[in-house]
Motif scaffolding. Structure first.
Motif, PDB file in Angstrom:
ATOM      1  N   UNK A  79       0.766  -1.128   0.140  1.00  0.00           N
ATOM      2  CA  UNK A  79      -0.089   0.031   0.140  1.00  0.00           C
ATOM      3  C   UNK A  79       0.818   1.388  -0.116  1.00  0.00           C
ATOM      4  N   UNK A  80       1.964   1.349   0.819  1.00  0.00           N
ATOM      5  CA  UNK A  80       2.772   2.501   0.995  1.00  0.00           C
ATOM      6  C   UNK A  80       3.404   2.778  -0.374  1.00  0.00           C
ATOM      7  N   UNK A  81       3.970   1.504  -1.047  1.00  0.00           N
ATOM      8  CA  UNK A  81       4.524   1.913  -2.421  1.00  0.00           C
ATOM      9  C   UNK A  81       3.620   2.417  -3.307  1.00  0.00           C
ATOM     10  N   UNK A  82       2.520   1.879  -3.307  1.00  0.00           N
ATOM     11  CA  UNK A  82       1.486   2.188  -4.404  1.00  0.00           C
ATOM     12  C   UNK A  82       1.161   3.636  -3.974  1.00  0.00           C
ATOM     13  N   UNK A  83       1.130   4.232  -2.899  1.00  0.00           N
ATOM     14  CA  UNK A  83       0.641   5.741  -2.379  1.00  0.00           C
ATOM     15  C   UNK A  83       2.061   6.678  -2.942  1.00  0.00           C
ATOM     16  N   UNK A  84       3.153   6.032  -2.601  1.00  0.00           N
ATOM     17  CA  UNK A  84       4.255   6.841  -3.055  1.00  0.00           C
ATOM     18  C   UNK A  84       4.305   6.841  -4.766  1.00  0.00           C
ATOM     19  N   UNK A  85       4.043   5.992  -5.421  1.00  0.00           N
ATOM     20  CA  UNK A  85       4.002   5.748  -6.706  1.00  0.00           C
ATOM     21  C   UNK A  85       2.842   6.915  -7.263  1.00  0.00           C
ATOM     22  N   UNK A  86       2.016   6.933  -6.733  1.00  0.00           N
ATOM     23  CA  UNK A  86       0.876   7.916  -6.949  1.00  0.00           C
ATOM     24  C   UNK A  86       1.261   9.071  -6.787  1.00  0.00           C
ATOM     25  N   UNK A  87       1.810   9.606  -5.724  1.00  0.00           N
ATOM     26  CA  UNK A  87       2.147  10.914  -5.386  1.00  0.00           C
ATOM     27  C   UNK A  87       3.440  11.376  -6.237  1.00  0.00           C
ATOM     28  N   UNK A  88       4.203  10.454  -6.788  1.00  0.00           N
ATOM     29  CA  UNK A  88       5.164  10.935  -7.780  1.00  0.00           C
ATOM     30  C   UNK A  88       4.533  11.230  -9.140  1.00  0.00           C
ATOM     31  N   UNK A  89       3.783  10.429  -9.403  1.00  0.00           N
ATOM     32  CA  UNK A  89       2.902  10.606 -10.722  1.00  0.00           C
ATOM     33  C   UNK A  89       2.083  11.941 -10.715  1.00  0.00           C
ATOM     34  N   UNK A  90       1.616  12.183  -9.438  1.00  0.00           N
ATOM     35  CA  UNK A  90       0.906  13.620  -9.216  1.00  0.00           C
ATOM     36  C   UNK A  90       1.695  14.575  -9.242  1.00  0.00           C
ATOM     37  N   UNK A  91       2.813  14.441  -8.800  1.00  0.00           N
ATOM     38  CA  UNK A  91       3.973  15.259  -8.409  1.00  0.00           C
ATOM     39  C   UNK A  91       3.434  16.352  -7.237  1.00  0.00           C
ATOM     40  N   UNK A  92       2.888  15.359  -6.415  1.00  0.00           N
ATOM     41  CA  UNK A  92       2.351  15.810  -4.939  1.00  0.00           C
ATOM     42  C   UNK A  92       3.440  15.636  -4.106  1.00  0.00           C
ATOM     43  N   UNK A  93       4.233  16.864  -3.861  1.00  0.00           N
ATOM     44  CA  UNK A  93       5.176  16.766  -2.740  1.00  0.00           C
ATOM     45  C   UNK A  93       4.935  16.682  -1.560  1.00  0.00           C
ATOM     46  N   UNK A  94       3.407  17.320  -1.051  1.00  0.00           N
ATOM     47  CA  UNK A  94       3.323  17.177   0.258  1.00  0.00           C
ATOM     48  C   UNK A  94       2.964  15.665   0.712  1.00  0.00           C
ATOM     49  N   UNK A  95       2.339  15.018  -0.006  1.00  0.00           N
ATOM     50  CA  UNK A  95       2.108  13.548  -0.062  1.00  0.00           C
ATOM     51  C   UNK A  95       3.271  12.682   0.298  1.00  0.00           C
ATOM     52  N   UNK A  96       4.418  13.080  -0.746  1.00  0.00           N
ATOM     53  CA  UNK A  96       5.728  12.462  -0.883  1.00  0.00           C
ATOM     54  C   UNK A  96       6.284  12.606   0.637  1.00  0.00           C
ATOM     55  N   UNK A  97       6.023  13.791   1.101  1.00  0.00           N
ATOM     56  CA  UNK A  97       6.815  14.089   2.393  1.00  0.00           C
ATOM     57  C   UNK A  97       6.149  13.447   3.441  1.00  0.00           C
ATOM     58  N   UNK A  98       4.991  13.358   3.632  1.00  0.00           N
ATOM     59  CA  UNK A  98       4.121  12.575   4.422  1.00  0.00           C
ATOM     60  C   UNK A  98       4.496  11.277   4.471  1.00  0.00           C
ATOM     61  N   UNK A  99       4.445  10.381   3.259  1.00  0.00           N
ATOM     62  CA  UNK A  99       4.716   9.353   3.244  1.00  0.00           C
ATOM     63  C   UNK A  99       6.277   8.823   3.595  1.00  0.00           C
ATOM     64  N   UNK A 100       7.320   9.547   3.454  1.00  0.00           N
ATOM     65  CA  UNK A 100       8.699   9.606   3.661  1.00  0.00           C
ATOM     66  C   UNK A 100       8.675   9.654   5.418  1.00  0.00           C
ATOM     67  N   UNK A 101       7.915  10.675   6.014  1.00  0.00           N
ATOM     68  CA  UNK A 101       7.886  10.523   7.395  1.00  0.00           C
ATOM     69  C   UNK A 101       7.262   9.359   8.141  1.00  0.00           C
ATOM     70  N   UNK A 102       6.472   8.442   7.335  1.00  0.00           N
ATOM     71  CA  UNK A 102       5.629   7.454   7.854  1.00  0.00           C
ATOM     72  C   UNK A 102       6.232   6.137   7.088  1.00  0.00           C
ATOM     73  N   UNK A 103       7.465   6.221   6.641  1.00  0.00           N
ATOM     74  CA  UNK A 103       7.950   4.755   5.885  1.00  0.00           C
ATOM     75  C   UNK A 103       8.086   3.594   6.609  1.00  0.00           C
ATOM     76  N   UNK A 104       7.597   2.585   6.188  1.00  0.00           N
ATOM     77  CA  UNK A 104       7.440   1.452   6.870  1.00  0.00           C
ATOM     78  C   UNK A 104       8.659   0.555   6.850  1.00  0.00           C
ATOM     79  N   UNK A 105       8.978  -0.543   7.680  1.00  0.00           N
ATOM     80  CA  UNK A 105      10.087  -1.429   7.530  1.00  0.00           C
ATOM     81  C   UNK A 105       9.456  -2.518   6.564  1.00  0.00           C
ATOM     82  N   UNK A 106      10.330  -2.458   5.454  1.00  0.00           N
ATOM     83  CA  UNK A 106      10.140  -3.645   4.374  1.00  0.00           C
ATOM     84  C   UNK A 106      10.864  -5.050   4.778  1.00  0.00           C
ATOM     85  N   UNK A 107       9.742  -5.825   4.663  1.00  0.00           N
ATOM     86  CA  UNK A 107      10.230  -7.311   5.102  1.00  0.00           C
ATOM     87  C   UNK A 107      11.099  -8.128   3.715  1.00  0.00           C
ATOM     88  N   UNK A 108      10.319  -7.918   2.806  1.00  0.00           N
ATOM     89  CA  UNK A 108      10.855  -8.461   1.292  1.00  0.00           C
ATOM     90  C   UNK A 108      11.734  -7.684   0.450  1.00  0.00           C
TER      91      UNK A 108
END
Length: 84
Positions: free
Chosen positions: A1-30
């Motif tokens: 979900x986080x990866x999809x949201x980051x991808x969408x934020x990049x496509x939309x050039x939404x820097x506010x969402x990118x910043x928010x996602x970076x603040x809440x980056x999960x720990x990846x298992x795979x």
């Protein structure tokens, strides 16, 4: 979900969402998710640098336009000047 949201934020050039996602980056298992996140983070950084460059260009143009407008602006005349 986080990866999809980051991808969408990049496509939309939404820097506010990118910043928010970076603040809440999960720990990846795979490893695959880590690689995807790495790629998307590079894309996000490239987007930010591009937007910064575009902003600098626009600000320089605005500054030149303001200087031009100031240079062609007529001196205000005093309306009560009886000599005119």
């Amino acid at each position: 979900m986080w990866l999809n949201n980051l991808q969408i934020a990049i496509i939309e050039k939404n820097t506010d969402n990118i910043d928010e996602l970076l603040d809440n980056m999960p720990k990846f298992e795979k490893v695959k998710d880590m690689e995807s996140a790495s790629y998307l983070l590079r894309e996000a950084a490239e987007l930010i640098y591009t937007l910064q460059d575009e902003t600098k260009i626009i600000m320089n143009k605005m500054e030149k336009n303001l200087k031009f407008l100031e240079s062609i602006q007529l001196e205000p005349t005093n309306k009560l000047d009886l000599k005119s």
